[in-house]
Design a protein around this motif. Structure first.
Motif, PDB file in Angstrom:
ATOM      1  N   SER A 178     -18.801 -53.032  20.003  1.00  0.00           N
ATOM      2  CA  SER A 178     -19.684 -51.691  19.976  1.00  0.00           C
ATOM      3  C   SER A 178     -19.551 -51.188  18.566  1.00  0.00           C
ATOM      4  O   SER A 178     -18.297 -50.901  18.213  1.00  0.00           O
ATOM      5  N   GLY A 179     -20.390 -50.797  17.988  1.00  0.00           N
ATOM      6  CA  GLY A 179     -20.395 -49.981  16.884  1.00  0.00           C
ATOM      7  C   GLY A 179     -20.194 -50.675  15.304  1.00  0.00           C
ATOM      8  O   GLY A 179     -20.006 -50.016  14.524  1.00  0.00           O
ATOM      9  N   HIS A 222     -23.508 -58.916  24.282  1.00  0.00           N
ATOM     10  CA  HIS A 222     -21.968 -58.605  24.210  1.00  0.00           C
ATOM     11  C   HIS A 222     -21.464 -59.697  25.425  1.00  0.00           C
ATOM     12  O   HIS A 222     -19.936 -59.883  25.515  1.00  0.00           O
ATOM     13  N   THR A 242     -26.943 -53.654  15.589  1.00  0.00           N
ATOM     14  CA  THR A 242     -28.163 -53.085  15.630  1.00  0.00           C
ATOM     15  C   THR A 242     -28.822 -52.870  14.469  1.00  0.00           C
ATOM     16  O   THR A 242     -30.071 -52.877  13.799  1.00  0.00           O
ATOM     17  N   ILE A 294     -21.535 -49.539   6.594  1.00  0.00           N
ATOM     18  CA  ILE A 294     -21.756 -50.164   7.734  1.00  0.00           C
ATOM     19  C   ILE A 294     -21.692 -51.354   7.830  1.00  0.00           C
ATOM     20  O   ILE A 294     -20.755 -52.143   8.780  1.00  0.00           O
ATOM     21  N   TYR A 316     -24.732 -45.820   6.056  1.00  0.00           N
ATOM     22  CA  TYR A 316     -25.490 -44.523   6.511  1.00  0.00           C
ATOM     23  C   TYR A 316     -24.590 -43.404   5.973  1.00  0.00           C
ATOM     24  O   TYR A 316     -23.536 -43.298   5.989  1.00  0.00           O
TER      25      TYR A 316
HETATM   26  N1  LIG Z   1     -29.088 -43.239  12.303  1.00  0.00           N
HETATM   27  C1  LIG Z   1     -27.713 -43.290  12.056  1.00  0.00           C
HETATM   28  N2  LIG Z   1     -27.007 -42.409  11.402  1.00  0.00           N
HETATM   29  C2  LIG Z   1     -25.788 -42.571  10.848  1.00  0.00           C
HETATM   30  N3  LIG Z   1     -24.769 -43.525  11.307  1.00  0.00           N
HETATM   31  C3  LIG Z   1     -25.336 -44.513  12.258  1.00  0.00           C
HETATM   32  C4  LIG Z   1     -26.881 -44.359  12.541  1.00  0.00           C
HETATM   33  N4  LIG Z   1     -27.020 -45.444  13.496  1.00  0.00           N
HETATM   34  C5  LIG Z   1     -25.933 -45.950  13.480  1.00  0.00           C
HETATM   35  N5  LIG Z   1     -24.920 -45.631  12.877  1.00  0.00           N
HETATM   36  C6  LIG Z   1     -23.490 -45.965  12.840  1.00  0.00           C
HETATM   37  O1  LIG Z   1     -23.547 -47.300  12.264  1.00  0.00           O
HETATM   38  C7  LIG Z   1     -22.518 -48.036  12.862  1.00  0.00           C
HETATM   39  C8  LIG Z   1     -23.047 -49.229  13.483  1.00  0.00           C
HETATM   40  O2  LIG Z   1     -24.197 -48.997  14.618  1.00  0.00           O
HETATM   41  P1  LIG Z   1     -25.041 -49.893  15.382  1.00  0.00           P
HETATM   42  O3  LIG Z   1     -25.784 -49.332  16.253  1.00  0.00           O
HETATM   43  O4  LIG Z   1     -25.677 -50.946  14.381  1.00  0.00           O
HETATM   44  O5  LIG Z   1     -23.918 -50.585  16.080  1.00  0.00           O
HETATM   45  P2  LIG Z   1     -24.081 -51.769  17.244  1.00  0.00           P
HETATM   46  O6  LIG Z   1     -23.053 -52.811  16.777  1.00  0.00           O
HETATM   47  O7  LIG Z   1     -25.346 -52.027  17.603  1.00  0.00           O
HETATM   48  O8  LIG Z   1     -23.150 -51.224  18.643  1.00  0.00           O
HETATM   49  P3  LIG Z   1     -23.516 -51.307  20.106  1.00  0.00           P
HETATM   50  O9  LIG Z   1     -23.017 -52.520  20.601  1.00  0.00           O
HETATM   51  O10 LIG Z   1     -22.718 -50.357  20.704  1.00  0.00           O
HETATM   52  O11 LIG Z   1     -25.123 -51.160  20.291  1.00  0.00           O
HETATM   53  C9  LIG Z   1     -21.860 -47.083  14.089  1.00  0.00           C
HETATM   54  O12 LIG Z   1     -20.720 -46.782  13.630  1.00  0.00           O
HETATM   55  C10 LIG Z   1     -22.716 -45.872  14.227  1.00  0.00           C
HETATM   56  O13 LIG Z   1     -22.131 -44.786  14.435  1.00  0.00           O
END
Ligand SMILES: Nc1ncnc2c1ncn2[C@@H]1O[C@H](COP(=O)(O)OP(=O)(O)OP(=O)(O)O)[C@@H](O)[C@H]1O
Ligand SMILES: [Mg+2]
Lengths: 286, 282
Positions: free
Chosen positions: A54-55, A209, A59, A34, A29
């Motif tokens: 998380s993060g 989780h 997703t 990522i 991103y």
């Molecule tokens: N649209 C976006 N633009 C920029 N960065 C993003 C965007 N969406 C997610 N990120 C970044 O990508 C990384 C991964 O995000 P993601 O949503 O995939 O995490 P996750 O594992 O699903 O977390 P959670 O368990 O909290 O849902 C994070 O650091 C987030 O800040």
């Protein structure tokens, strides 16, 4: 019980006996990495649980598989076909269970049915929509609009909508996160029934989780580490099915598995903390 | 804090509800009762005060001729006797206003949804919209009257322009502000462009669209009444203009009041429609 971390590099893209194949997938991103080198082959009909802090990019990985994002490097195939965009082949339950608020529950589900089975009449669609809502325990709420529902009810509605698509691949992002324990257990068993009950088992990627949930549901657990997101462990869960929830939770194998997952998380956390200290060390030097 | 507050606020200033409640126990029961009755009806109180002021001004201020500044009673009588004429004027105005308004709303929404969801179209049209939308549509009136065959088409055209821009601009921004998760869901479901616009983007943009329609509604009355000053043979704006020319000020004031009432009703109607259409908005 477990296998090597690198998930069978000899498996080539496009094999039709595999539900999903991700080959060296990376994603960024705005220049920030990522996901890095995610290499994963999921046989058709396998139930895969995705665990990670998380993060870490769970997703994002799901969005890539869904075709909502395009990898920066690497490639993805679904049942042998290259993923270039969203498709009804891959149903998604989003983390923020985004039903359309201007449609009633039944309209939401019936829109999905209209897309998946265009030959149906409106009356047939509505009946079927009510059946799917009944599956998730919302039979009395079909008239309601998402704004009138609790978070857990909206989440169940979103699950009903995705199930109604009848897709062979299900991508679910913490679908039971907002549910109370009773509904959670009910829906876990419903999902397992739908997964194994269809003539051809569905391929499921399920983000959670909850380690116990992952072990109870999955054939396999993929653990992601953070910053950048990558696979840090690939665990086969070979408890026989159908699984007896209580016997399973009490078993020694279960405890061992849970210990392994916790240890991996810890390891990744320590690694990240050390990396941070290293950066601070450099900064102090300046 | 409490003490200083109740001391500092002058009695005539509008009291916040809380402060009024705090004052009440200390004051006479009668005053408290009056305060309680008035709460929530302050708007009517203000109107009544205004009417009283009007009455006093028209009877006691001998600034100008009493014909130029009629009393409320005289105005009311003028309103009563000109009611048939006003109703005819309303019909005549609405024959132009309603079709032009509806057409502009339809065009503004359809084109706005398309432009708001198609980046290439947006790039193409944005520069023109920025240039054309701020032009006050009143400046087109003389030209439209010269150019178009009848006064009705000319006035309709000007109303159309006045309504189209606010509806279009609001629809476009509403469509562009569609939350990502709805877009993702629509893509997952494989909605075609038409379905996507009608079932997803349009309802999601409705709050924006309604504010455009509201601005457009007020504009449409302004455009029409101004246009009627130029060359109409009937209509609300024409009514006011006509009696001003003949120095029949009671009727003129009655015409102004009546027009205000009609606009108020139209806005109220739109507000009702909005409440019904946006029931799902929390
Ligand atoms: N649209 C976006 N633009 C920029 N960065 C993003 C965007 N969406 C997610 N990120 C970044 O990508 C990384 C991964 O995000 P993601 O949503 O995939 O995490 P996750 O594992 O699903 O977390 P959670 O368990 O909290 O849902 C994070 O650091 C987030 O800040
Ligand atoms: Mg997430």
């Amino acid at each position: 019980m477990s296998q090597a971390i690198t998930a069978a590099p000899e498996i080539t893209l496009g094999r039709t006996d595999y539900g999903l194949i991700l080959q060296q997938v990376s994603f960024e991103y705005a220049g920030v990495r990522i996901l890095e080198d995610v290499h994963l082959a999921i046989p058709a009909g396998q139930f895969v649980c995705l665990l990670g802090p998380s993060g870490c990019g769970k997703t994002t990985l799901l969005r890539l598989i869904a075709g909502l994002e395009t990898p920066a490097a690497g490639a993805i195939t679904s049942h042998g076909e290259s993923v270039t965009g969203p498709s009804l082949e891959r149903g998604v339950v989003f983390q923020d269970y985004s039903l359309f608020p201007w449609m009633s529950l039944r309209e939401n589900v019936s829109l999905a049915i209209a897309k998946a089975r265009p030959a149906m009449t409106q009356a047939e669609r509505q009946i079927q929509a009510e059946e799917y809502l009944q599956l998730v325990g919302l039979q009395d709420a079909w008239r309601k609009y998402p704004g009138e529902l609790s978070g857990g009810m909206q989440q169940r509605g979103a699950i009903a909508r995705t199930l109604a698509l009848g897709s062979p691949v299900l991508l679910m992002d913490e679908p039971f996160g907002a549910l109370d324990p009773v509904n959670r257990v009910k829906l876990q068993d419903l999902l397992l029934a739908i997964w194994s009950g269809s003539e051809r088992k569905k391929t499921v990627v399920f983000v959670t989780h909850d380690v116990e949930e992952a072990i109870y549901l999955g054939d396999r657990i993929i653990m992601l580490g953070a910053a950048p997101g990558r696979i840090i462990d690939d665990i086969t869960v070979d408890f026989p099915r159908p699984r007896a929830r209580h016997a399973l939770l009490d078993s020694r194998e279960f405890q061992a598995l849970r210990g392994r997952v916790a240890a991996k998380f810890h390891e990744d956390l320590i690694r990240r903390l050390e990396a941070e200290t290293a950066i601070h060390g450099v900064a102090e030097g300046i | 804090m409490n003490v200083s507050e109740s001391k500092v606020i002058p009695v005539s200033a509008p009291l916040p509800a809380k402060a009024a409640a705090r004052v009440a126990p200390g004051t006479q029961p009668a005053t408290a009762l009056v305060l309680r009755i008035l709460r929530g009806r302050e708007g009517w109180l203000f109107l009544a005060g205004l009417l009283l002021l009007w009455q006093l001004a028209s009877t006691h201020l001998h600034l100008s001729s009493k014909y130029l500044f009629p009393t409320p009673w005289v105005t009311l009588r003028a309103l009563w006797v000109s009611l048939p004429e006003l109703l005819k004027g309303t019909v005549s105005s609405f024959i132009i206003l309603v079709p032009a308004y509806l057409l502009a709303v339809f065009a503004g929404i359809a084109w706005g949804l398309l432009v708001g969801t198609t980046p290439a179209l947006h790039r193409m049209f944005a520069a023109f919209a920025r240039l054309a939308s701020p032009v006050p549509p009143t400046v087109y009136i003389p030209y439209a009257i010269a150019l178009l065959p009848t006064f009705r088409t000319a006035a309709g055209f000007v109303v159309f322009i006045g309504v189209f821009w606010p509806v279009f601009l609001n629809t476009t921004s509403g469509a562009a502000a569609l939350p990502q998760r709805y877009r993702d869901n629509a893509r997952i479901l494989g909605l075609k462009k038409g379905e996507y616009l009608w079932r997803i983007v349009f309802p999601a943009a409705l709050p924006h669209i309604f504010s455009g329609m509201n601005v457009g509604l007020v504009f449409s009355f302004i455009m029409l009444t101004v246009a009627e000053l130029f060359g109409a043979s009937a209509g609300l704006g024409r009514f006011v203009q006509y009696y001003a020319d003949y120095a029949d000020y009671p009727r003129m004031v009655a015409g102004i009041l009546y027009t205000g009432l009609v606009v108020l009703l139209a806005i109220e109607l739109l507000e009702r429609l909005k409440k019904r259409a946006l029931f799902w908005v929390k």
